[in-house]
Design a protein around this motif. Structure first.
Motif, PDB file in Angstrom:
ATOM      1  N   LYS A  34       0.809  -1.228   0.000  1.00 25.69           N
ATOM      2  CA  LYS A  34       0.000   0.000   0.000  1.00 25.69           C
ATOM      3  C   LYS A  34       0.838   1.272   0.000  1.00 25.69           C
ATOM      4  CE  LYS A  34      -3.397   0.900   2.769  1.00 25.69           C
ATOM      5  NZ  LYS A  34      -4.763   1.242   2.382  1.00 25.69           N
ATOM      6  N   SER A  46      -8.023  -0.858   4.140  1.00 25.59           N
ATOM      7  CA  SER A  46      -8.677  -0.745   2.842  1.00 25.59           C
ATOM      8  C   SER A  46      -7.640  -1.059   1.756  1.00 25.59           C
ATOM      9  CB  SER A  46      -9.247   0.660   2.666  1.00 25.59           C
ATOM     10  OG  SER A  46      -8.280   1.641   2.995  1.00 25.59           O
ATOM     11  N   ASN A  82      -6.441  -0.057  -1.003  1.00 26.13           N
ATOM     12  CA  ASN A  82      -6.059   0.975  -1.970  1.00 26.13           C
ATOM     13  C   ASN A  82      -4.613   1.384  -1.723  1.00 26.13           C
ATOM     14  OD1 ASN A  82      -7.647   2.040   0.496  1.00 26.13           O
ATOM     15  ND2 ASN A  82      -6.279   3.722  -0.021  1.00 26.13           N
ATOM     16  N   SER A 102     -10.966   4.782  -1.061  1.00 24.83           N
ATOM     17  CA  SER A 102     -11.061   3.349  -0.753  1.00 24.83           C
ATOM     18  C   SER A 102     -11.779   2.610  -1.875  1.00 24.83           C
ATOM     19  CB  SER A 102     -11.802   3.150   0.564  1.00 24.83           C
ATOM     20  OG  SER A 102     -11.069   3.759   1.602  1.00 24.83           O
ATOM     21  N   GLU A 122     -15.957   3.040   5.022  1.00 22.60           N
ATOM     22  CA  GLU A 122     -15.333   2.161   6.001  1.00 22.60           C
ATOM     23  C   GLU A 122     -16.092   2.165   7.324  1.00 22.60           C
ATOM     24  OE1 GLU A 122     -14.067   4.821   4.700  1.00 22.60           O
ATOM     25  OE2 GLU A 122     -12.090   4.478   3.807  1.00 22.60           O
ATOM     26  N   HIS A 160      -6.246  11.843   2.638  1.00 20.76           N
ATOM     27  CA  HIS A 160      -6.913  10.573   2.367  1.00 20.76           C
ATOM     28  C   HIS A 160      -8.054  10.749   1.371  1.00 20.76           C
ATOM     29  CE1 HIS A 160      -7.754   6.484   2.921  1.00 20.76           C
ATOM     30  NE2 HIS A 160      -7.575   6.367   4.210  1.00 20.76           N
TER      31      HIS A 160
END
Ligand code: TXA
Ligand code: MG
Length: 349
Positions: free
Chosen positions: A60, A147, A149, A155, A184, A237
């Motif tokens: 990630k 997640s 991604n 996400s 999430e 994010h």
């Protein structure tokens, strides 16, 4: 590394089982596998094996101080990782698990510090998605899973979105279609006197208030200068590559304000993606529209919001305008993600 996607088809139980078994074999070897949950897709590894969990951070590009959530399929597994279960944690689990909520409790020594970012607490989630639960059960160990991604991007709510981010970095993606919730899990810190929501989600503040007389929101959810208690939330994010402008406030006035901004940007020769309700979109005529649902249809809007951001991210528009929602119930989670995606670009209407 080649990345394989296997579709999970309940109508074909033998193939379904074979797919789960393939994932289990990889996880037992200490490999990573992307799998579905009801919230977003997760990037899983055996959460009690340090070398396995490290592969998640590498794939990630995730900062090592950002702890991973451990996914369980039973109270027995909970007992393997949680040092003690405060009464409020038990009540939340009884009311909402399996489901889209993560509780923060004191960890046992069995949980490596590298998984919790050095914290003495651990986030635990018992997902509702059946494939996820079968996978965890068959591995027989809690699965660490953020997640699925690349760190910082929206996400993933489909296997294709996982593939777009992690192609060549993960050997297997289990494809169970689009995630039903789409944002999430709610994170609830259960280590203090009262439950504190660190990240809003589908188990809402209103639902938790039916169980507890007092429920707090982490200060960082309303004060941009406060440091979030969930380490991951201090990072940028959910953000596409291009600027995102979020329109917040009086819904009746939103369409007018968005139309103004759209005209201005298009006059500058920019291609503008617009994410909005059916009602608002009817008043605009953008060249690149994405309708996320009807106004107030929060379940639908939540399940579409990351897909919408990703859609325009891949289309390489110059800017994205998004119509906000109210902040009650699931709206709090939707607006939390949109505010992060927009950075400072929030237009109060
Ligand atoms: O719905 C979900 O929770 C998804 C699916 C895959 O289960 N997972 C997920 O994980 O969203 P991730 O890593 O993307 O987000 C977890 C957040 C991060 O912000 C992290 O800092 C926070 O939870 N977190 C994890 N453990 C924590 C702890 N012990 N204390 C405080 N925050 C914690
Ligand atoms: Mg994440």
């Amino acid at each position: 590394m080649e990345t394989k996607i296997i579709k999970l088809d309940k109508e074909k139980p033998l193939e379904y089982e074979a797919a789960i078994n393939e994932a289990v074999a990889l996880l037992k070897k200490g490999e990573i596998v992307a799998f579905p949950t009801e919230t977003v897709y997760g990037l899983g590894a055996d959460g009690l094996r340090e070398e396995a969990a490290k592969k998640i951070y590498a794939a990630k590009g995730r900062p090592s101080d950002n702890p991973l959530i451990l996914h369980i399929d039973s109270l027995k597994m909970m007992a393997q990782i949680a040092d003690s279960l405060p009464h409020m944690a038990m009540e939340i689990m009884a009311a909402f698990c399996p489901g889209p909520v993560t509780i923060i409790v004191k960890k046992k020594d069995s949980v490596p510090l590298s998984v919790t970012g050095g914290l003495d607490t651990v986030g635990v989630r018992w997902p509702g998605n059946e494939a996820a639960r079968r996978l965890i059960g068959a591995v027989g160990s809690p699965l660490a899973a953020p997640s699925a991604n690349i760190s910082g991007s929206p996400s993933p709510t489909t296997a294709q979105a996982v593939y777009d981010d992690l192609k060549g970095r993960v050997p297997l993606i289990l494809d169970d279609g689009a995630c039903s919730v789409g944002v999430e899990s709610t994170i609830v810190d259960c280590t203090g006197e009262v439950p504190v929501i660190l990240r809003p989600g589908a188990i809402t503040l209103e639902m938790l208030k039916e169980l507890f007389p007092v429920v707090r929101l982490d200060a960082a959810l309303h004060d941009p200068n406060a440091i979030p208690k969930a380490p991951g939330l201090k990072y940028r994010h959910y953000a596409p590559k291009m600027p995102v402008y979020l329109f917040k406030g009086d819904l009746r006035k939103t369409a007018g304000k968005m139309a103004q901004e759209l005209d201005k940007l298009e006059a500058e020769g920019k291609t503008v993606g617009v994410i909005a309700s059916e009602e608002t979109m009817a008043c605009l005529s953008p060249s690149a529209p994405y309708v996320y649902g009807k106004r107030g249809e929060l379940d639908k809007i939540a399940s579409n919001i990351f897909a919408a951001l990703r859609y325009f991210d891949r289309k390489n528009v110059d800017a994205i305008l998004v119509e906000g929602t109210g902040e009650d119930e699931l709206g709090l989670a939707v607006m939390n993600r949109l505010q992060k995606a927009a950075g400072g670009n929030v237009i109060e209407v």
